[in-house]
Design a protein around this motif. Structure first.
Motif, PDB file in Angstrom:
ATOM      1  N   ARG A   2     -52.728  18.556 -35.995  1.00 22.20           N
ATOM      2  CA  ARG A   2     -53.373  17.181 -36.383  1.00 22.20           C
ATOM      3  C   ARG A   2     -54.503  17.236 -35.428  1.00 22.20           C
ATOM      4  O   ARG A   2     -54.307  17.483 -34.396  1.00 22.20           O
ATOM      5  N   ASN A  53     -50.613   9.929 -42.525  1.00 24.78           N
ATOM      6  CA  ASN A  53     -50.315  10.607 -43.798  1.00 24.78           C
ATOM      7  C   ASN A  53     -50.655  11.917 -44.188  1.00 24.78           C
ATOM      8  O   ASN A  53     -50.237  12.488 -44.877  1.00 24.78           O
ATOM      9  N   GLY A  54     -51.377  12.532 -43.026  1.00 20.32           N
ATOM     10  CA  GLY A  54     -52.022  13.564 -43.549  1.00 20.32           C
ATOM     11  C   GLY A  54     -52.238  14.736 -42.120  1.00 20.32           C
ATOM     12  O   GLY A  54     -52.231  14.157 -41.026  1.00 20.32           O
ATOM     13  N   GLU A  55     -52.166  15.956 -42.340  1.00 17.79           N
ATOM     14  CA  GLU A  55     -52.717  16.920 -41.458  1.00 17.79           C
ATOM     15  C   GLU A  55     -53.956  17.396 -41.778  1.00 17.79           C
ATOM     16  O   GLU A  55     -54.340  17.596 -42.738  1.00 17.79           O
ATOM     17  N   ARG A  67     -54.061  17.513 -46.017  1.00 14.91           N
ATOM     18  CA  ARG A  67     -53.014  17.828 -46.477  1.00 14.91           C
ATOM     19  C   ARG A  67     -52.124  16.713 -46.131  1.00 14.91           C
ATOM     20  O   ARG A  67     -51.746  16.529 -45.110  1.00 14.91           O
ATOM     21  N   TRP A  68     -51.313  16.293 -47.220  1.00 15.93           N
ATOM     22  CA  TRP A  68     -50.223  15.381 -47.126  1.00 15.93           C
ATOM     23  C   TRP A  68     -48.865  16.107 -47.314  1.00 15.93           C
ATOM     24  O   TRP A  68     -48.699  17.404 -47.699  1.00 15.93           O
ATOM     25  N   ALA A  69     -47.852  15.528 -46.549  1.00 17.43           N
ATOM     26  CA  ALA A  69     -46.287  16.064 -46.432  1.00 17.43           C
ATOM     27  C   ALA A  69     -46.169  16.368 -48.360  1.00 17.43           C
ATOM     28  O   ALA A  69     -46.409  15.729 -49.096  1.00 17.43           O
ATOM     29  N   GLN A  70     -45.350  17.457 -48.311  1.00 20.85           N
ATOM     30  CA  GLN A  70     -44.565  17.995 -49.594  1.00 20.85           C
ATOM     31  C   GLN A  70     -45.843  18.256 -50.502  1.00 20.85           C
ATOM     32  O   GLN A  70     -45.866  18.444 -51.728  1.00 20.85           O
ATOM     33  N   ASP A  71     -47.073  18.465 -50.045  1.00 23.26           N
ATOM     34  CA  ASP A  71     -48.196  18.945 -51.066  1.00 23.26           C
ATOM     35  C   ASP A  71     -48.515  18.023 -52.202  1.00 23.26           C
ATOM     36  O   ASP A  71     -48.757  18.526 -53.315  1.00 23.26           O
ATOM     37  N   THR A  72     -48.226  16.829 -52.054  1.00 24.68           N
ATOM     38  CA  THR A  72     -48.216  15.601 -53.108  1.00 24.68           C
ATOM     39  C   THR A  72     -50.018  15.472 -52.996  1.00 24.68           C
ATOM     40  O   THR A  72     -50.232  14.623 -54.032  1.00 24.68           O
ATOM     41  N   ARG A  74     -54.252  16.349 -51.757  1.00 23.60           N
ATOM     42  CA  ARG A  74     -54.963  17.256 -50.868  1.00 23.60           C
ATOM     43  C   ARG A  74     -56.245  16.500 -50.903  1.00 23.60           C
ATOM     44  O   ARG A  74     -56.610  16.250 -51.999  1.00 23.60           O
TER      45      ARG A  74
END
Length: 81
Positions: A2, A53-55, A67-72, A74
């Motif tokens: 992050r 929410n994202g990295e 990128r968001w958790a669990q690749d939901t 991008r």
């Protein structure tokens, strides 16, 4: 990793292409495109980081990826010349 927006190379007056892909596993993906100023890109990234929410990743000065958790979701911001 992050990264705060101050650690990112974003030119506020430059033009960026936004490609956002959203989808759940097993479902069709929704793809949206937009043209934004660097200032708008910085604000969108700041909002996403504040919400947790994202990295954010920036491997070169011309491209930023969230990128968001669990690749939901991008989102890629590419600086236009």
């Amino acid at each position: 990793m992050r990264a705060p927006t101050t650690d990112l190379t974003i030119e506020d007056t430059a033009t960026y292409y936004e490609l956002r892909i959203v989808g759940q596993p097993g479902q069709p993906q929704e793809v949206t495109e937009d043209i934004l100023s660097g200032f708008q890109v910085r604000e969108e990234i700041r909002t996403e980081l504040a919400a947790g929410n994202g990295e954010v990743e920036q491997t070169n000065p011309a491209e930023i990826v969230i990128r968001w958790a669990q690749d939901t979701q991008r989102c890629t911001y590419s600086k236009l010349c």
